[in-house]
Design a protein around this motif. Structure first.
Motif, short mmCIF file in Angstrom:
data_model
loop_
_atom_site.label_atom_id
_atom_site.label_comp_id
_atom_site.label_asym_id
_atom_site.label_seq_id
_atom_site.Cartn_x
_atom_site.Cartn_y
_atom_site.Cartn_z
N PHE B 78 13.30 85.29 45.60
CA PHE B 78 13.49 86.73 45.43
C PHE B 78 14.90 87.01 44.90
O PHE B 78 15.09 87.83 44.00
CB PHE B 78 13.25 87.45 46.77
CG PHE B 78 13.22 88.95 46.64
CD1 PHE B 78 12.25 89.56 45.84
CD2 PHE B 78 14.13 89.75 47.29
CE1 PHE B 78 12.21 90.94 45.71
CE2 PHE B 78 14.09 91.13 47.16
CZ PHE B 78 13.13 91.72 46.37
N THR B 81 15.04 86.12 41.29
CA THR B 81 14.35 87.14 40.49
C THR B 81 15.25 88.35 40.28
O THR B 81 15.34 88.87 39.16
CB THR B 81 13.06 87.56 41.22
OG1 THR B 81 12.31 86.39 41.50
CG2 THR B 81 12.24 88.49 40.36
N LEU B 85 16.62 89.79 36.77
CA LEU B 85 16.21 91.14 36.39
C LEU B 85 17.44 92.00 36.09
O LEU B 85 17.50 92.69 35.07
CB LEU B 85 15.39 91.75 37.53
CG LEU B 85 14.69 93.06 37.25
CD1 LEU B 85 13.82 92.94 36.02
CD2 LEU B 85 13.84 93.45 38.44
N PHE B 86 18.44 91.93 36.98
CA PHE B 86 19.64 92.74 36.75
C PHE B 86 20.42 92.24 35.54
O PHE B 86 21.04 93.02 34.83
CB PHE B 86 20.52 92.75 38.01
CG PHE B 86 20.13 93.83 38.98
CD1 PHE B 86 20.61 95.12 38.84
CD2 PHE B 86 19.23 93.57 40.00
CE1 PHE B 86 20.21 96.13 39.71
CE2 PHE B 86 18.83 94.56 40.88
CZ PHE B 86 19.32 95.84 40.73
N SER B 88 19.05 91.04 32.90
CA SER B 88 18.32 91.61 31.77
C SER B 88 18.76 93.05 31.54
O SER B 88 18.94 93.49 30.39
CB SER B 88 16.82 91.57 32.08
OG SER B 88 16.08 91.10 30.99
N TYR B 89 18.93 93.78 32.64
CA TYR B 89 19.36 95.19 32.56
C TYR B 89 20.76 95.28 31.94
O TYR B 89 20.97 96.02 30.98
CB TYR B 89 19.33 95.77 33.97
CG TYR B 89 19.83 97.19 34.10
CD1 TYR B 89 19.17 98.23 33.45
CD2 TYR B 89 20.92 97.49 34.91
CE1 TYR B 89 19.61 99.53 33.60
CE2 TYR B 89 21.36 98.79 35.05
CZ TYR B 89 20.70 99.82 34.40
OH TYR B 89 21.14 101.10 34.54
N GLY B 92 20.71 94.52 28.28
CA GLY B 92 20.25 95.65 27.48
C GLY B 92 21.35 96.69 27.30
O GLY B 92 21.58 97.19 26.19
N LEU B 93 22.06 97.00 28.40
CA LEU B 93 23.13 97.99 28.31
C LEU B 93 24.25 97.47 27.41
O LEU B 93 24.86 98.24 26.66
CB LEU B 93 23.69 98.31 29.71
CG LEU B 93 22.71 98.96 30.67
CD1 LEU B 93 23.43 99.40 31.93
CD2 LEU B 93 22.01 100.15 30.05
N PHE B 109 29.67 94.51 30.20
CA PHE B 109 28.26 94.21 30.46
C PHE B 109 27.95 92.75 30.16
O PHE B 109 27.14 92.12 30.85
CB PHE B 109 27.35 95.13 29.64
CG PHE B 109 27.24 96.51 30.21
CD1 PHE B 109 26.89 96.70 31.54
CD2 PHE B 109 27.49 97.63 29.43
CE1 PHE B 109 26.79 97.97 32.08
CE2 PHE B 109 27.40 98.91 29.97
CZ PHE B 109 27.04 99.08 31.29
N SER B 189 19.70 89.28 22.75
CA SER B 189 19.13 90.10 23.82
C SER B 189 17.61 89.95 23.84
O SER B 189 17.01 89.94 24.92
CB SER B 189 19.56 91.56 23.68
OG SER B 189 18.97 92.15 22.57
N HIS B 193 15.72 88.79 27.29
CA HIS B 193 14.62 89.56 27.88
C HIS B 193 13.35 88.71 27.94
O HIS B 193 12.59 88.80 28.91
CB HIS B 193 14.36 90.83 27.07
CG HIS B 193 15.46 91.84 27.13
ND1 HIS B 193 16.07 92.19 28.30
CD2 HIS B 193 16.07 92.57 26.16
CE1 HIS B 193 17.00 93.10 28.06
NE2 HIS B 193 17.03 93.33 26.77
N ALA B 194 13.14 87.88 26.90
CA ALA B 194 11.94 87.04 26.89
C ALA B 194 11.98 86.03 28.03
O ALA B 194 10.96 85.73 28.65
CB ALA B 194 11.80 86.32 25.55
N ASP B 196 13.25 86.53 30.91
CA ASP B 196 12.87 87.25 32.11
C ASP B 196 11.35 87.40 32.19
O ASP B 196 10.77 87.33 33.28
CB ASP B 196 13.56 88.62 32.11
CG ASP B 196 13.76 89.14 33.52
OD1 ASP B 196 13.60 88.35 34.46
OD2 ASP B 196 14.08 90.33 33.67
N ILE B 197 10.71 87.57 31.04
CA ILE B 197 9.25 87.67 31.03
C ILE B 197 8.63 86.34 31.47
O ILE B 197 7.68 86.32 32.27
CB ILE B 197 8.75 88.09 29.63
CG1 ILE B 197 9.12 89.55 29.38
CG2 ILE B 197 7.25 87.88 29.50
CD1 ILE B 197 8.65 90.09 28.07
N VAL B 200 8.78 86.07 35.17
CA VAL B 200 7.73 86.81 35.87
C VAL B 200 6.51 85.92 36.04
O VAL B 200 5.91 85.84 37.12
CB VAL B 200 7.36 88.11 35.10
CG1 VAL B 200 6.14 88.77 35.72
CG2 VAL B 200 8.52 89.08 35.09
#
Lengths: 121, 211
Positions: B78, B81, B85-86, B88-89, B92-93, B109, B189, B193-194, B196-197, B200
């Motif tokens: 967890f 994960t 996830l963060f 990835s956030y 993006g920013l 960032f 980026s 992001h990929a 992170d996918i 999942v």
């Protein structure tokens, strides 16, 4: 003729300026949705909140939902014309991934049930 | 009046709507570059799908060794994960700040993304070395071979992403946020992001679906 004017933009092809559809807000919305999906996955797998035989299906649905959130909010795949090619390529990729995974699982499961187990030694 | 509209419209539409539908003129370079990189990412996904398939097939073949339920620590997973996830956030920013020509925010960032990615890797490497110490290394069973291949390949991707991030930040510091570097950042980026996918899929299939 006036109605045509908004259709044309004077930008030369290859010029870098563009209006970004992304914003701090859209990333934050994506993060919030992804956290909800992740937390739901972990809670569902660790508790009996869901009817136990339905847990695998629930987890798979949550995973697909989260992947969808990532694609839309982080990778900006949308319905705009700039995304059309990317979505077609993605559809092909998803097809191949689906064939490889379900095909392997299906074939090996068949082999496992149809071949008699040979005792070791 | 109507004849004039019919005459001009077909000639004018192709130049005006050159937005990646093949309707006339090339799409902007950043769209073309991102599309090419997207194809690479999809081929990477196809490679991962083979490893997912191998794991799904070999999952039960523990050869008398430890099973996933005995080895995995859900709390660590967890944490991993959340780190990814963060990151990835913040990635993006960071990409957004770079697009808006704000180098200070971009650097902040990028640093956060790097820290979160490193935290993910540290947790993962600790988990792996703990498993190897317990005698549950990749040579123990087919299940563990498939596990280390799948999760390890993802980890190698994260590590190479972090190295690429250092390289990109150095470019931004030295050369500034000019269009070619912005396109590299866009590709990076997409890559992040990929990953992170893929994660999942990993945490759902490997860590949560083991009941």
């Amino acid at each position: 003729m006036n109605s045509h004017e908004h259709v044309f933009d004077d930008r030369t092809p290859g010029v870098e300026e563009h209006e970004s559809t992304a914003s701090y807000l859209s990333y934050t919305v994506g993060l919030a949705l992804a956290i909800v999906a992740t937390a739901a996955s972990f809670i569902v797998s660790q508790t009996d909140l869901l009817w136990p035989p339905g847990i695998p299906v629930g987890l798979i649905v949550l995973a697909f939902a989260q992947i969808g959130v990532h694609l839309v909010f982080f990778l900006h795949l949308g319905s705009g014309p700039d995304s059309t090619n990317n979505i077609l390529a993605l559809a092909f990729g998803v097809l191949i991934v689906f064939l490889v995974i379900t095909g392997s699982v299906w074939i090996i499961a068949n082999l496992n049930t149809n071949m008699t187990a040979v005792p070791m030694q | 009046m109507t004849a004039a509209a019919v005459d001009t419209a077909p000639a004018a539409v192709p130049t005006g709507l050159a937005r990646g539908r093949g309707g006339g003129g090339p799409a902007p370079k950043r769209i073309v570059v991102a599309y090419g990189f997207w194809i690479f990412i999809l081929s990477d996904m196809v490679m991962f799908s083979a490893m997912f398939a191998a794991y799904a097939v070999l999952y039960g073949n523990t050869a008398g060794g430890p099973t996933g339920a005995e080895l995995f620590n859900i709390r660590n997973v967890f944490l991993e994960t959340l780190c990814l996830l963060f990151s990835s956030y913040t990635c993006g920013l960071g990409a957004l700040s770079a697009e808006r020509r704000d180098p200070t925010r971009f650097l902040i960032f990028a640093a956060l993304t790097f820290l979160l990615g490193t935290a993910f890797l540290v947790i993962e490497v600790t988990e792996f070395s703990g498993m190897v110490e317990k005698g549950a290394g990749p040579t123990r069973s087919a299940f563990l071979s498939a596990f280390f291949t799948l999760v390890g390949t993802h980890g190698v991707h994260v590590a190479s992403g972090l190295i690429a991030l250092i390289y990109l930040v150095a470019q931004v510091v030295v050369k500034g946020l000019h269009p070619a570097i912005l396109r590299r950042l866009l590709c990076w980026s997409l890559f992040w992001h990929a990953l992170d996918i893929v994660w999942v899929g990993v945490f759902t299939l490997v860590y949560l679906l083991r009941a």
